[in-house]
Design an enzyme around this catalytic site. Structure first.
Site, mmCIF file in Angstrom:
data_model
loop_
_atom_site.group_PDB
_atom_site.id
_atom_site.type_symbol
_atom_site.label_atom_id
_atom_site.label_comp_id
_atom_site.label_asym_id
_atom_site.label_seq_id
_atom_site.Cartn_x
_atom_site.Cartn_y
_atom_site.Cartn_z
ATOM 1 N N ARG A 253 0.826 -1.214 0.000
ATOM 2 C CA ARG A 253 0.000 0.000 0.000
ATOM 3 C C ARG A 253 0.860 1.263 0.000
ATOM 4 O O ARG A 253 0.421 2.336 -0.421
ATOM 5 C CB ARG A 253 -0.925 -0.015 1.205
ATOM 6 C CG ARG A 253 -2.194 0.800 1.005
ATOM 7 C CD ARG A 253 -2.959 0.999 2.295
ATOM 8 N NE ARG A 253 -3.310 -0.239 2.955
ATOM 9 C CZ ARG A 253 -3.217 -0.430 4.280
ATOM 10 N NH1 ARG A 253 -2.756 0.527 5.071
ATOM 11 N NH2 ARG A 253 -3.580 -1.572 4.806
ATOM 12 N N TYR B 39 -14.771 21.300 -11.634
ATOM 13 C CA TYR B 39 -15.182 20.017 -12.247
ATOM 14 C C TYR B 39 -16.440 19.522 -11.522
ATOM 15 O O TYR B 39 -16.498 19.539 -10.286
ATOM 16 C CB TYR B 39 -14.001 19.071 -12.060
ATOM 17 C CG TYR B 39 -14.137 17.665 -12.524
ATOM 18 C CD1 TYR B 39 -14.359 17.356 -13.861
ATOM 19 C CD2 TYR B 39 -13.989 16.617 -11.611
ATOM 20 C CE1 TYR B 39 -14.434 16.039 -14.273
ATOM 21 C CE2 TYR B 39 -14.061 15.299 -12.024
ATOM 22 C CZ TYR B 39 -14.287 15.016 -13.357
ATOM 23 O OH TYR B 39 -14.354 13.717 -13.752
ATOM 24 N N ASP C 92 -6.608 22.271 -8.637
ATOM 25 C CA ASP C 92 -6.763 21.156 -9.584
ATOM 26 C C ASP C 92 -6.043 21.590 -10.864
ATOM 27 O O ASP C 92 -6.544 22.428 -11.620
ATOM 28 C CB ASP C 92 -8.245 20.877 -9.841
ATOM 29 C CG ASP C 92 -8.458 19.685 -10.785
ATOM 30 O OD1 ASP C 92 -7.556 19.386 -11.602
ATOM 31 O OD2 ASP C 92 -9.541 19.075 -10.729
ATOM 32 N N LYS D 123 -5.655 12.009 -17.534
ATOM 33 C CA LYS D 123 -5.773 12.858 -18.718
ATOM 34 C C LYS D 123 -4.434 12.912 -19.458
ATOM 35 O O LYS D 123 -4.023 11.937 -20.047
ATOM 36 C CB LYS D 123 -6.285 14.240 -18.298
ATOM 37 C CG LYS D 123 -7.546 14.177 -17.428
ATOM 38 C CD LYS D 123 -8.780 13.707 -18.170
ATOM 39 C CE LYS D 123 -9.932 13.320 -17.260
ATOM 40 N NZ LYS D 123 -10.376 14.321 -16.308
HETATM 41 C C1 LIG Z 1 -11.218 14.145 -15.166
HETATM 42 C C2 LIG Z 1 -10.988 15.210 -14.167
HETATM 43 C C3 LIG Z 1 -10.913 14.912 -12.805
HETATM 44 C C4 LIG Z 1 -11.167 13.543 -12.273
HETATM 45 O O1 LIG Z 1 -10.222 12.632 -12.656
HETATM 46 P P1 LIG Z 1 -10.515 11.041 -12.772
HETATM 47 O O2 LIG Z 1 -9.170 10.488 -12.964
HETATM 48 O O3 LIG Z 1 -11.452 10.853 -13.920
HETATM 49 O O4 LIG Z 1 -11.149 10.645 -11.478
HETATM 50 C C5 LIG Z 1 -10.641 15.936 -11.935
HETATM 51 N N1 LIG Z 1 -10.468 17.193 -12.356
HETATM 52 C C6 LIG Z 1 -10.544 17.530 -13.644
HETATM 53 C C7 LIG Z 1 -10.333 18.939 -14.059
HETATM 54 C C8 LIG Z 1 -10.817 16.546 -14.600
HETATM 55 O O5 LIG Z 1 -10.925 16.886 -15.882
#
Ligand SMILES: *Cc1c(COP(=O)(O)O)cnc(C)c1O
Length: 390
Positions: free
Chosen positions: A55, A108, A180, A205
């Site tokens: 972990r 988001y 973020d 992403k």
């Molecule tokens: C896709 C996304 C997330 C979440 O990410 P996941 O890996 O799909 O859980 C968070 N913030 C933004 C800006 C995103 O585009």
């Protein structure tokens, strides 16, 4: 060292890669020790990139964590099964019952749901603020405000936030500043240089970059890393070695992919601006985008993600636009090599603290690495279908 060079070397220390170019995929739950002294050493340094228990990670995870810290200038990096987990773990690491959170209005959508459902249920209050508020955020600070959360550019609508101005207010009140940074990645935005304390990314992403793994990252500066690490660990968060490997692999081409996404997307954004059906194009690199001066000041470029708003169009006309696409696939997420399209009819419902002046549907595009002539032909045909369905 320049970013392009750093991306090649980051996290590839011999201690992780051995004699190979890349770190091996080390899948492990149990780590075994030969001596009591080794066990004691691992116990004392657990959580510090020393193999201890699955972990806590293996060499595959440590290599990625090293790389991210190097690229960002962060003190430590925690990995999560996805970006949404990284967001809620970061928030829950610094908020408790009775605390107050300032959340950007253009967050988001699932981040908003975390606030409205999960945090509200725990007795943590959220106030949403206008993404363009800047230093004006000081008027919203309460005695119990513990976290200010930013996302820049805003999800779907692409407003830019004045991170240094908000950071100055956060520092004066000893408030944790979280960002973020999924859109920016360490290549396009220097989050820590701008005064962020905790930086979150959906590595799903651009970092993974090939639409084949889910992974979240949260990092912190020296001051906040011990708490982020401890609470994330307590909540049981970890990620698979295979996904960590794919993220390390993605880093090597991140800058060249972003450069091509940027070129392709900007070409298409300019083309869309000329279309009579389009009310506005939301792309941070366009002068009319809200906060464009901030983009010019703080960012080192743009990527493949932006939106446009149609002057008119009901669900039927938008379906005609989207459903016959040859190259653009309809789907959530973004940041892979492929082009994507997704409509949204109710931006106003996603925000409570800032106006949305348009009534037409919004379409978000992720522009992939295809040839832009093919993508433009695809969009031109979509406008034809759209007119016939209006
Ligand atoms: C896709 C996304 C997330 C979440 O990410 P996941 O890996 O799909 O859980 C968070 N913030 C933004 C800006 C995103 O585009």
């Amino acid at each position: 060292m320049k970013k392009a060079t750093q991306l090649i070397h980051a996290g590839r220390g011999k201690e992780w890669t051995g004699s190979a170019v890349n770190p091996p995929v080390v899948r492990a739950s149990t780590i075994v020790f030969d001596t009591m002294a080794e066990l004691k050493h691992a116990t004392a340094h657990r959580g510090d990139r020393v193999p201890y228990y699955g972990r806590r990670g293996t060499a595959t995870h440590f290599a990625l964590q090293d790389a991210i810290c190097d690229l960002e200038g962060s003190a430590g990096c925690a990995l999560y099964p996805c970006g949404a987990a990284a967001i809620n773990a970061a928030l829950l690491s610094f908020l408790k019952q009775g605390d107050h959170l300032l959340m950007v209005d253009t967050a988001y959508e699932p981040t908003r749901a975390i606030c409205d459902k999960l945090l509200a249920g725990l007795g943590i209050e959220t106030t949403y603020y206008d993404p363009l508020i800047g230093a004006g955020i000081s008027a919203l600070i309460k005695a119990n405000t513990k976290v200010i959360f930013l996302e820049s550019p805003g999800s779907l609508t692409m407003e830019l936030q004045d991170i240094p101005a908000i950071s100055a207010v956060a520092k004066a009140h000893h408030i944790v500043l979280m960002l973020d940074n999924t859109w920016g990645t360490p290549v396009l935005l220097d989050a820590y240089g701008l005064g962020v304390d905790v930086c979150i990314q959906s590595a799903t992403k651009y970092i993974v970059g090939h639409s084949d793994a889910m992974l979240g990252i949260a990092t912190a500066n020296e001051k906040y890393w011990p708490q982020l690490r401890e609470y994330s660990y307590l909540m049981g968060y970890c990620a698979s070695a295979d996904d960590a490997y794919l993220a390390s692999r993605g880093l090597r081409t991140l800058k060249v992919r972003l450069a091509q996404h940027q070129t392709n997307a900007f070409t298409i954004a300019k083309w869309l601006q000329q279309r009579p059906e389009v009310e506005t194009v939301r792309h941070p690199a366009l002068p009319e985008n809200p906060g464009h001066q901030i983009f010019q000041r703080d960012f080192h470029g743009s990527n493949g993600l932006f939106s446009f708003v149609l002057k008119q169009g009901d669900a039927k006309a938008v379906a005609a636009f989207i459903e016959g696409m040859q190259h653009f696939k309809m789907g959530f997420s973004w940041g892979g090599y492929e082009s994507l399209i997704i409509p949204n009819f109710s931006i106003q419902k996603l925000r409570t603290a800032s106006p949305w002046p348009y009534s037409g549907p919004l379409i978000r595009l992720h522009i992939g690495l295809e040839d832009t002539e093919d993508l433009i032909a695809d969009l031109a045909a979509a406008f034809e279908r759209f007119h016939q369905a209006l």
